[in-house]
Design a protein around this motif. Structure first.
Motif, PDB file in Angstrom:
ATOM      1  N   ASN A 467      17.739  74.792   8.212  1.00  0.00           N
ATOM      2  CA  ASN A 467      18.132  74.975   9.456  1.00  0.00           C
ATOM      3  C   ASN A 467      19.536  74.805   9.662  1.00  0.00           C
ATOM      4  O   ASN A 467      20.401  75.212  10.221  1.00  0.00           O
ATOM      5  N   ALA A 468      19.890  73.243   9.440  1.00  0.00           N
ATOM      6  CA  ALA A 468      21.310  72.786   9.529  1.00  0.00           C
ATOM      7  C   ALA A 468      22.332  73.695   8.750  1.00  0.00           C
ATOM      8  O   ALA A 468      23.408  74.135   9.335  1.00  0.00           O
ATOM      9  N   ALA A 469      21.934  74.206   7.655  1.00  0.00           N
ATOM     10  CA  ALA A 469      22.894  75.110   6.895  1.00  0.00           C
ATOM     11  C   ALA A 469      23.072  76.401   7.652  1.00  0.00           C
ATOM     12  O   ALA A 469      24.183  77.007   7.701  1.00  0.00           O
ATOM     13  N   ARG A 470      22.050  77.087   7.931  1.00  0.00           N
ATOM     14  CA  ARG A 470      22.058  78.264   8.763  1.00  0.00           C
ATOM     15  C   ARG A 470      23.036  78.265   9.909  1.00  0.00           C
ATOM     16  O   ARG A 470      23.640  79.042  10.095  1.00  0.00           O
ATOM     17  N   LEU A 471      22.805  76.966  10.792  1.00  0.00           N
ATOM     18  CA  LEU A 471      23.444  76.866  11.931  1.00  0.00           C
ATOM     19  C   LEU A 471      25.064  76.766  11.685  1.00  0.00           C
ATOM     20  O   LEU A 471      25.870  77.164  12.483  1.00  0.00           O
ATOM     21  N   GLY A 472      25.085  75.746  10.582  1.00  0.00           N
ATOM     22  CA  GLY A 472      26.563  75.262  10.350  1.00  0.00           C
ATOM     23  C   GLY A 472      27.408  76.583   9.765  1.00  0.00           C
ATOM     24  O   GLY A 472      28.698  76.848  10.193  1.00  0.00           O
ATOM     25  N   VAL A 473      26.802  77.560   8.903  1.00  0.00           N
ATOM     26  CA  VAL A 473      27.254  78.763   8.446  1.00  0.00           C
ATOM     27  C   VAL A 473      27.949  79.478   9.545  1.00  0.00           C
ATOM     28  O   VAL A 473      28.782  80.261   9.922  1.00  0.00           O
ATOM     29  N   ALA A 474      26.697  79.971  10.399  1.00  0.00           N
ATOM     30  CA  ALA A 474      27.048  80.771  11.503  1.00  0.00           C
ATOM     31  C   ALA A 474      27.880  80.223  12.511  1.00  0.00           C
ATOM     32  O   ALA A 474      28.845  81.079  12.968  1.00  0.00           O
ATOM     33  N   GLY A 475      28.011  79.104  12.694  1.00  0.00           N
ATOM     34  CA  GLY A 475      28.832  78.562  13.767  1.00  0.00           C
ATOM     35  C   GLY A 475      30.451  78.486  13.146  1.00  0.00           C
ATOM     36  O   GLY A 475      31.308  78.974  13.688  1.00  0.00           O
ATOM     37  N   GLY A 476      30.491  78.197  11.941  1.00  0.00           N
ATOM     38  CA  GLY A 476      31.892  78.230  11.110  1.00  0.00           C
ATOM     39  C   GLY A 476      32.380  79.616  11.155  1.00  0.00           C
ATOM     40  O   GLY A 476      33.620  79.834  11.667  1.00  0.00           O
ATOM     41  N   LEU A 477      31.576  80.784  10.884  1.00  0.00           N
ATOM     42  CA  LEU A 477      32.039  82.000  11.010  1.00  0.00           C
ATOM     43  C   LEU A 477      32.432  82.573  12.423  1.00  0.00           C
ATOM     44  O   LEU A 477      33.225  83.266  12.666  1.00  0.00           O
ATOM     45  N   ARG A 478      31.539  82.028  13.345  1.00  0.00           N
ATOM     46  CA  ARG A 478      31.849  82.343  14.761  1.00  0.00           C
ATOM     47  C   ARG A 478      32.996  82.139  15.237  1.00  0.00           C
ATOM     48  O   ARG A 478      33.619  82.703  16.266  1.00  0.00           O
ATOM     49  N   ASN A 479      33.473  80.966  14.828  1.00  0.00           N
ATOM     50  CA  ASN A 479      34.669  80.228  15.501  1.00  0.00           C
ATOM     51  C   ASN A 479      35.962  80.681  14.724  1.00  0.00           C
ATOM     52  O   ASN A 479      37.225  80.073  15.037  1.00  0.00           O
ATOM     53  N   ILE A 480      35.900  81.618  13.841  1.00  0.00           N
ATOM     54  CA  ILE A 480      37.169  81.870  13.005  1.00  0.00           C
ATOM     55  C   ILE A 480      38.290  82.602  13.865  1.00  0.00           C
ATOM     56  O   ILE A 480      39.236  82.288  13.626  1.00  0.00           O
ATOM     57  N   MET A 481      37.896  83.379  14.708  1.00  0.00           N
ATOM     58  CA  MET A 481      38.777  83.910  15.591  1.00  0.00           C
ATOM     59  C   MET A 481      39.348  83.265  16.850  1.00  0.00           C
ATOM     60  O   MET A 481      39.928  83.373  17.595  1.00  0.00           O
ATOM     61  N   HIS A 482      38.451  82.110  17.100  1.00  0.00           N
ATOM     62  CA  HIS A 482      38.891  80.979  18.099  1.00  0.00           C
ATOM     63  C   HIS A 482      40.163  80.603  18.065  1.00  0.00           C
ATOM     64  O   HIS A 482      40.699  80.083  17.179  1.00  0.00           O
ATOM     65  N   GLY A 483      41.009  80.974  19.125  1.00  0.00           N
ATOM     66  CA  GLY A 483      42.340  80.210  19.289  1.00  0.00           C
ATOM     67  C   GLY A 483      43.498  81.107  18.458  1.00  0.00           C
ATOM     68  O   GLY A 483      44.678  80.737  18.566  1.00  0.00           O
ATOM     69  N   LYS A 484      42.984  82.408  17.888  1.00  0.00           N
ATOM     70  CA  LYS A 484      43.871  82.987  17.379  1.00  0.00           C
ATOM     71  C   LYS A 484      44.744  84.033  18.273  1.00  0.00           C
ATOM     72  O   LYS A 484      44.044  84.394  19.395  1.00  0.00           O
ATOM     73  N   THR A 485      46.077  84.200  18.235  1.00  0.00           N
ATOM     74  CA  THR A 485      46.940  85.180  19.091  1.00  0.00           C
ATOM     75  C   THR A 485      46.733  86.472  18.826  1.00  0.00           C
ATOM     76  O   THR A 485      45.964  86.646  17.671  1.00  0.00           O
ATOM     77  N   LYS A 486      47.286  87.235  19.840  1.00  0.00           N
ATOM     78  CA  LYS A 486      46.997  88.770  19.698  1.00  0.00           C
ATOM     79  C   LYS A 486      47.622  88.910  18.346  1.00  0.00           C
ATOM     80  O   LYS A 486      47.256  89.882  17.443  1.00  0.00           O
ATOM     81  N   GLU A 487      48.802  88.666  18.095  1.00  0.00           N
ATOM     82  CA  GLU A 487      49.884  88.962  16.916  1.00  0.00           C
ATOM     83  C   GLU A 487      48.848  88.778  15.415  1.00  0.00           C
ATOM     84  O   GLU A 487      49.111  89.370  14.643  1.00  0.00           O
ATOM     85  N   GLN A 488      48.232  87.461  15.509  1.00  0.00           N
ATOM     86  CA  GLN A 488      47.375  87.213  14.244  1.00  0.00           C
ATOM     87  C   GLN A 488      46.162  87.913  14.215  1.00  0.00           C
ATOM     88  O   GLN A 488      45.842  88.543  13.192  1.00  0.00           O
ATOM     89  N   LEU A 489      45.549  88.477  15.405  1.00  0.00           N
ATOM     90  CA  LEU A 489      44.202  89.283  15.189  1.00  0.00           C
ATOM     91  C   LEU A 489      44.855  90.740  14.784  1.00  0.00           C
ATOM     92  O   LEU A 489      44.046  91.390  14.372  1.00  0.00           O
ATOM     93  N   ARG A 490      46.087  90.931  15.018  1.00  0.00           N
ATOM     94  CA  ARG A 490      46.465  92.331  14.416  1.00  0.00           C
ATOM     95  C   ARG A 490      47.103  92.430  13.095  1.00  0.00           C
ATOM     96  O   ARG A 490      47.189  93.383  12.427  1.00  0.00           O
ATOM     97  N   ASN A 491      47.059  91.213  12.548  1.00  0.00           N
ATOM     98  CA  ASN A 491      47.746  91.061  11.084  1.00  0.00           C
ATOM     99  C   ASN A 491      46.494  90.904  10.206  1.00  0.00           C
ATOM    100  O   ASN A 491      45.795  89.938  10.003  1.00  0.00           O
ATOM    101  N   HIS A 492      46.185  92.068   9.641  1.00  0.00           N
ATOM    102  CA  HIS A 492      44.986  92.268   8.557  1.00  0.00           C
ATOM    103  C   HIS A 492      45.201  91.187   7.623  1.00  0.00           C
ATOM    104  O   HIS A 492      43.982  90.655   7.129  1.00  0.00           O
ATOM    105  N   SER A 493      46.296  90.958   6.774  1.00  0.00           N
ATOM    106  CA  SER A 493      46.331  90.195   5.691  1.00  0.00           C
ATOM    107  C   SER A 493      46.207  88.640   6.209  1.00  0.00           C
ATOM    108  O   SER A 493      45.474  87.875   5.643  1.00  0.00           O
ATOM    109  N   PHE A 494      46.793  88.428   7.293  1.00  0.00           N
ATOM    110  CA  PHE A 494      46.752  86.884   7.850  1.00  0.00           C
ATOM    111  C   PHE A 494      45.218  86.700   8.125  1.00  0.00           C
ATOM    112  O   PHE A 494      44.572  85.443   7.790  1.00  0.00           O
TER     113      PHE A 494
END
Length: 751
Positions: A467-494
């Motif tokens: 369960n810890a692995a499931r929650l940890g992986v899901a949480g890590g993927l969920r936080n990927i876009m946290h704190g990203k600027t609009k410019e970074q979110l528009r930059n597909h390669s970044f």
């Protein structure tokens, strides 16, 4: 009830009867104990029980403290991200073979039954072989005795030099077998012996002995059942002795006891299904004979009450449990997520008792158990048809499924119990998605992901670690876009680099020799408001990212080999199995064609028939196979396919200002029987419906379309879907998920 539950319940019942027997063997009618032993055998052989509030299991259940709930983190639902074709090979994709595995315990149990059964059968056959040499008894007294006791079953009396004590065998043509060395002049002794064996015949003791042997074969591993078998055989003799004394009078007790002593002799071998004038426990028999008294009304009443009371207490299950074994009665109101009675409103399909059964599987300290220990405990407790049906109802309940990220019970069911105890539990997929929330964007950035947890060692991996692995992986993927600027979110390669880096960190953190993770994802970058063509360009940019290159000529030739001359007349079931075998041959080949079809990006020239086969026939069968494999992995009922359709934007422009409308609609379809519906019939219904909706969209003027509401659109879609539905296939528009967006700014040209 499974065998272990029946055996445990029987052991408790046997213990009670042994205690009662020791205390009252010379105080109650001996037939009392025969009835109790027969009820014990019923408990051991019948895989269900009647619930009773007076059952000892009800009392035991009520003494168990209520379950408490630890904190559980929020997780994601499994998304609808199936490919067009689904492979089932490899560690992350379990094979399509759904035959259940046979446990070592089951094999050992069957071997024990076979050996015990063979022992009884061989012993009985050996005795019959010896008994065939027996000769009829020529005695005036015996012939007279037989004449005075007519039965529908013909009784014969024989003598043999192979035995040293009288016995009876046979059911339909019973035989009383006497020792050849018996003194035939002692008519009183003959009377006692023949009367004793006659009671055996009248009571069908051979049949009850056969039932007792059957119970012993099935429960050979249970020492309590061996005790039952021994004492039951003794009590048969005691009951027969008592019956003979009742017939001949109490004055015959001394002579009968002396006859027992005279008849005591060593016997060779085991006579499993014969009723013998047994020497076993001879002292107990003589004592019982000498203490035999006329049954008083009081003793008979006590015996009847005792039988009813013991049966009610030990042969029944806990109240509310029906055919299942007694399960701890968890206090539902005390569980953390059900402090508010309104929580029951969403789950009206289930009773509180049914929820108790689910909660009973959340064992104390279950997160500290190894996965294999947790599995075995769950499988043992739920090994009844009623319990399995209940869990199936839970897993198919939409309201409960939708609460799995907010409700403790639902979270435990869908994220722990179901993944770890399904038939294909080694690999389980979890997934979800997250989108940015920028009000100044017509299309927010979106990340969709699926990650697999593959158990490498179920004996050392704990449920808590899983369960810890499931929650940890899901949480890590969920936080990927946290704190990203609009410019970074528009930059597909970044963003792709950032996502890959996060996945690498998650692999390093959670991959062990006990558990392996793998992640797949799809990212759509942020686009801008009023971007016009840029909006479509960003979609195309998201589509241009391919995990696999285009399908090759060889890839398509191998798929088109399934396009036989009669493929349209084949059943959907047969064609789908052939497609599944094709997908299993090469996962990468399958994915190349998947992406080509999804993005309509074919590098191989296909004629119209071939393109229709790839984009319609193989596409639909691939999605159906996805649901089929998902049902194998989860152990749940196969779900209907859900397909998404995006229609091209309708646009208009006037004096530099524009208008547009978009339509997205998902639909599902249900096939009544894949074995009878043909591929051609299915393809025609689905493709004709899609084509008619496309014609409606293309043929309706944009101004007319802008004047319609989403409800108008949904009504039209449902009308078309109903037109192409029939008894064999039903098409359903997922109206709650239909999206009809529109904007008209042309009137600004006159401001």
């Amino acid at each position: 009830m499974n065998v272990l539950q029946m055996s445990f319940s029987g052991a408790v019942f046997i213990t009670a009867v042994v205690i009662i027997r020791g205390a009252a063997i010379h105080k109650l009618p001996k037939k009392t104990f025969l009835v109790l032993w027969e009820l014990v055998m019923f408990r051991l052989l019948i895989p269900f029980s009647i619930p009773s509030v007076f059952s000892v299991y009800t009392l035991a259940t009520h003494s168990i403290s209520s379950t408490t709930w630890p904190e559980t983190g929020r997780d994601y639902s499994i998304p609808n991200m199936q490919g067009l074709f689904v492979a089932t090979q490899g560690a992350e994709r379990p094979p399509a073979d759904v035959s259940p595995s046979v446990s070592v315990w089951f094999m050992v149990w069957c071997a024990g039954i076979l050996l015990t059964g063979l022992f009884f059968v061989i012993s009985y056959l050996r005795c019959l072989t010896e008994f065939r040499t027996a000769l009829p008894v020529r005695s005036h007294y015996v012939e007279k005795w037989l004449g005075e006791r007519p039965l529908k079953r013909r009784i014969s009396v024989r003598q043999s030099d192979r035995i040293s004590a009288p016995l009876t065998y046979g059911i339909f043509r019973p035989v009383i077998l006497l020792p050849k060395k018996m003194d035939w002049k002692k008519e009183k002794q003959l009377q006692y012996v023949l009367s004793h064996e006659y009671v055996h015949i009248c009571r069908y003791d051979t049949v009850t002995k056969l039932v007792a042997a059957l119970a012993l074969c099935i429960h050979w591993f249970n020492p309590f059942v061996w005790v039952m078998y021994l004492l039951f055989n003794r009590d048969i003799e005691l009951a027969c002795d008592e019956s003979v004394i009742r017939q001949l009078g109490e004055k015959s007790k001394s002579a009968y006891s002396l006859m027992l002593i005279d008849m005591e002799a060593a016997k060779s071998g085991l006579l499993p299904f014969c009723n013998s004038f047994s020497k076993n426990a001879i002292e107990e028999r003589i004592t019982a004979v000498m203490k035999t008294k006329k049954n008083s009304l009081f003793a008979i009443c006590i015996a009847a009450v005792l039988i009813v009371g013991v049966t009610t207490a030990f042969a029944t299950s806990a109240a509310g449990m029906g055919e299942t074994d007694a399960i701890p009665d968890t206090d539902f109101s005390d569980s953390a997520d059900f402090s508010d009675s309104s929580d029951f409103a969403d789950f009206a399909d289930f009773s509180e008792e049914e929820f108790d059964k689910l909660l009973a599987l959340r064992f104390d300290g279950y997160e500290d158990m190894s996965v294999s220990e947790f599995q075995n405990k769950v499988w043992e407790l739920t090994d009844t048809e009623e319990y399995r049906d209940l869990l199936e109802r839970f897993s198919q309940n939409t309201a409960l499924y939708e609460q799995k990220d907010r409700n403790e019970i639902a979270s435990f069911l869908f994220y722990t119990l179901e993944p770890l105890t399904a038939e294909k539990w080694q690999t389980r997929d979890f997934g979800g998605g997250i989108a940015s929330d920028h009000p100044g964007a017509s299309d927010n950035a979106m990340l969709e992901f699926v990650f697999s947890l593959t158990i490498q060692n179920a004996d050392t991996l704990t449920v808590g670690e899983y369960n810890a692995a499931r929650l940890g992986v899901a949480g890590g993927l969920r936080n990927i876009m946290h704190g990203k600027t609009k410019e970074q979110l528009r930059n597909h390669s970044f963003m792709q680099e950032a996502i890959d880096a996060e996945i690498e960190e998650l692999n390093e953190k959670w991959n062990t020799d006990k558990l392996r993770i793998s992640v797949e994802y799809s990212f759509l970058p942020l686009s801008e408001l009023d971007a016009g063509e840029g909006r479509q360009e960003n979609v195309q940019q998201g589509q241009e990212h391919r995990e696999y290159p285009n399908g090759t000529e060889e890839d398509y030739r191998s798929l088109l080999d399934l396009k036989t001359a009669d493929y349209q007349s084949r059943s959907v079931a047969d064609f789908n199995m052939d497609l599944l075998e094709w997908a299993n041959e090469s996962y990468e080949r399958m994915e190349r064609i998947n992406i080509d079809t999804a993005q309509q990006d074919f590098s191989v020239n296909l004629d119209s028939d071939e393109l229709s086969f790839v984009a319609i026939t193989a596409w639909l069968s691939g999605v159906e196979n996805g649901k089929y494999v998902q049902s194998i992995n989860t152990g749940r009922k196969e779900e209907d396919p859900i397909l998404n359709q995006y229609l091209p934007s309708k646009t208009a422009e006037e004096n530099g200002y524009g208008a547009w409308c978009d339509l997205f609609y998902p639909f599902s379809y249900h096939i009544a029987d894949k074995k009878t519906l043909t591929v051609g019939e299915r393809d025609a219904c689905i493709s004709n419906m899609i084509s008619e909706i496309q014609d409606f969209w293309n043929g309706t003027d944009i101004d007319e379309m802008l004047g319609m509401t989403e409800g108008d659109i949904v009504g039209k879609l449902k009308e078309i879907a109903a037109e192409y539905s029939n008894d064999d296939i039903t098409i359903i528009i997922q109206e709650d998920s239909v999206s009809f967006e529109k904007m008209d700014e042309r009137d600004r040209a006159f401001d």
